[in-house]
Design a protein around this motif. Structure first.
Motif, PDB file in Angstrom:
ATOM      1  N   HIS A 133       0.822  -1.392  -0.065  1.00 21.58           N
ATOM      2  CA  HIS A 133      -0.012   0.007  -0.227  1.00 21.58           C
ATOM      3  C   HIS A 133       1.104   1.311   0.012  1.00 21.58           C
ATOM      4  O   HIS A 133       0.737   2.284  -0.585  1.00 21.58           O
ATOM      5  N   SER A 134       1.796   1.372   0.843  1.00 16.95           N
ATOM      6  CA  SER A 134       2.833   2.293   0.998  1.00 16.95           C
ATOM      7  C   SER A 134       4.159   1.627   1.336  1.00 16.95           C
ATOM      8  O   SER A 134       4.381   0.920   2.315  1.00 16.95           O
ATOM      9  N   GLY A 135       5.201   1.989   0.663  1.00 22.22           N
ATOM     10  CA  GLY A 135       6.601   1.468   1.044  1.00 22.22           C
ATOM     11  C   GLY A 135       7.541   2.325   0.965  1.00 22.22           C
ATOM     12  O   GLY A 135       7.556   3.380   0.528  1.00 22.22           O
ATOM     13  N   GLY A 136       9.057   1.804   1.070  1.00 23.90           N
ATOM     14  CA  GLY A 136      10.153   2.576   1.033  1.00 23.90           C
ATOM     15  C   GLY A 136      11.373   1.551   0.638  1.00 23.90           C
ATOM     16  O   GLY A 136      11.524   0.606   1.197  1.00 23.90           O
ATOM     17  N   PHE A 137      12.100   2.180   0.086  1.00 24.39           N
ATOM     18  CA  PHE A 137      13.306   1.531  -0.266  1.00 24.39           C
ATOM     19  C   PHE A 137      14.493   1.707   0.904  1.00 24.39           C
ATOM     20  O   PHE A 137      14.462   2.798   1.701  1.00 24.39           O
ATOM     21  N   SER A 138      15.334   0.574   0.918  1.00 24.94           N
ATOM     22  CA  SER A 138      16.621   0.949   2.051  1.00 24.94           C
ATOM     23  C   SER A 138      17.266   2.163   1.252  1.00 24.94           C
ATOM     24  O   SER A 138      17.476   2.265  -0.276  1.00 24.94           O
ATOM     25  N   PRO A 139      18.374   2.629   1.826  1.00 24.05           N
ATOM     26  CA  PRO A 139      19.011   3.905   1.191  1.00 24.05           C
ATOM     27  C   PRO A 139      20.091   3.379   0.231  1.00 24.05           C
ATOM     28  O   PRO A 139      20.121   4.118  -0.998  1.00 24.05           O
ATOM     29  N   ASP A 140      20.647   2.040   0.146  1.00 21.98           N
ATOM     30  CA  ASP A 140      21.245   1.823  -0.967  1.00 21.98           C
ATOM     31  C   ASP A 140      20.264   1.284  -2.145  1.00 21.98           C
ATOM     32  O   ASP A 140      20.920   0.765  -3.233  1.00 21.98           O
ATOM     33  N   GLY A 194       8.360   3.907   6.319  1.00 21.31           N
ATOM     34  CA  GLY A 194       9.568   4.698   6.140  1.00 21.31           C
ATOM     35  C   GLY A 194      10.772   3.905   6.511  1.00 21.31           C
ATOM     36  O   GLY A 194      10.736   3.268   7.440  1.00 21.31           O
ATOM     37  N   VAL A 195      11.819   4.344   6.154  1.00 19.69           N
ATOM     38  CA  VAL A 195      13.035   3.505   6.161  1.00 19.69           C
ATOM     39  C   VAL A 195      14.046   4.539   6.932  1.00 19.69           C
ATOM     40  O   VAL A 195      14.244   5.773   6.285  1.00 19.69           O
ATOM     41  N   SER A 196      14.955   4.290   8.031  1.00 24.26           N
ATOM     42  CA  SER A 196      15.778   5.045   8.588  1.00 24.26           C
ATOM     43  C   SER A 196      17.160   5.277   7.419  1.00 24.26           C
ATOM     44  O   SER A 196      17.275   4.560   6.587  1.00 24.26           O
ATOM     45  N   GLN A 197      17.800   6.410   7.627  1.00 25.76           N
ATOM     46  CA  GLN A 197      18.898   6.776   6.780  1.00 25.76           C
ATOM     47  C   GLN A 197      19.926   5.905   6.584  1.00 25.76           C
ATOM     48  O   GLN A 197      20.644   5.586   5.600  1.00 25.76           O
ATOM     49  N   ARG A 237      16.271   0.437  10.507  1.00 22.86           N
ATOM     50  CA  ARG A 237      15.193   0.523  11.058  1.00 22.86           C
ATOM     51  C   ARG A 237      13.974   0.742   9.806  1.00 22.86           C
ATOM     52  O   ARG A 237      14.127   1.711   9.085  1.00 22.86           O
ATOM     53  N   VAL A 238      12.839   0.077  10.464  1.00 20.16           N
ATOM     54  CA  VAL A 238      11.457   0.670   9.496  1.00 20.16           C
ATOM     55  C   VAL A 238      10.502   1.112  10.500  1.00 20.16           C
ATOM     56  O   VAL A 238      10.253   0.529  11.454  1.00 20.16           O
ATOM     57  N   TYR A 239       9.992   2.214  10.175  1.00 17.40           N
ATOM     58  CA  TYR A 239       8.957   2.909  10.946  1.00 17.40           C
ATOM     59  C   TYR A 239       7.536   2.570  10.308  1.00 17.40           C
ATOM     60  O   TYR A 239       7.491   3.101   9.041  1.00 17.40           O
ATOM     61  N   VAL A 240       6.925   1.637  11.136  1.00 19.51           N
ATOM     62  CA  VAL A 240       5.523   1.411  10.721  1.00 19.51           C
ATOM     63  C   VAL A 240       4.493   2.253  11.091  1.00 19.51           C
ATOM     64  O   VAL A 240       4.314   2.414  12.457  1.00 19.51           O
ATOM     65  N   VAL A 241       3.645   2.900  10.092  1.00 21.80           N
ATOM     66  CA  VAL A 241       2.381   3.494  10.581  1.00 21.80           C
ATOM     67  C   VAL A 241       1.052   2.821  10.750  1.00 21.80           C
ATOM     68  O   VAL A 241       0.885   1.894  10.137  1.00 21.80           O
TER      69      VAL A 241
END
Length: 177
Positions: free
Chosen positions: A70-77, A129-132, A136-140
């Protein structure tokens, strides 16, 4: 093309399966110049190479069983993608409330490698969201009932340790912090 902001021009329509109904699933990784989308009510993930942003190239359109975004994010690399399952009610085999880890290091063969399911039914995942540093992954979490009497858990956030994934350890695990 918005190089002339008063006269934007279409350079390409992205009409791959997941892009046709991508909803809130579109995510970008700047370091690898990637775009990922997951169509609503499907397990198909499309990955585009945006190296030439005027002419995106579809690298894969892959069904990953029991996983959605539904909503996601990549790791920094840009080698891992984390997503939440919000709203996948009625999709056989897909948890209604979960976070998924998808290995996208090989763009032609993204692979689902782990699933974290909320320990409480009231914790409905909506986005991540993914930490810099990628550890860590922040889950809403959101409350799907209209008042506290029906759903005492409030909207909130959970933090997952994903350092196993970032370090590319064998048998990586999510850990709720």
């Amino acid at each position: 093309d918005v190089s002339d902001s008063r006269n934007p021009k279409v350079t390409r329509y992205m009409n791959s399966p997941a892009m046709l109904d991508a909803n809130e699933s579109i995510a970008i990784n700047k370091s690898r110049k990637l775009l990922l989308a997951n169509g609503a009510n499907t397990t198909t993930f499309d990955i585009y190479d945006l190296s030439d942003c005027l002419h995106p190239v579809l690298k894969s359109s892959t069904a990953i069983p029991s996983m959605t975004s539904h909503s996601g994010g990549f790791s920094p690399d840009g080698r891992m993608f984390y997503s939440s399952s919000c709203c996948s009610v009625g999709m056989p085999g897909t948890p209604t409330s979960a976070v998924f880890a998808i290995d996208v290091s090989d763009l032609s063969k993204p692979q689902g490698i782990a699933t974290w399911v909320s320990p409480k039914a009231e914790w409905l995942t909506h986005g991540v969201g993914v930490s810099q540093d990628g550890s860590r992954v922040y889950v809403v979490f959101f409350r799907n009932k209209d008042d506290q009497a029906k759903a005492p858990e409030l909207n909130g956030i959970g933090i997952l340790d994903v350092s196993d994934f970032q370090a590319r350890r064998p048998n990586p695990q999510f850990r709720l912090i």
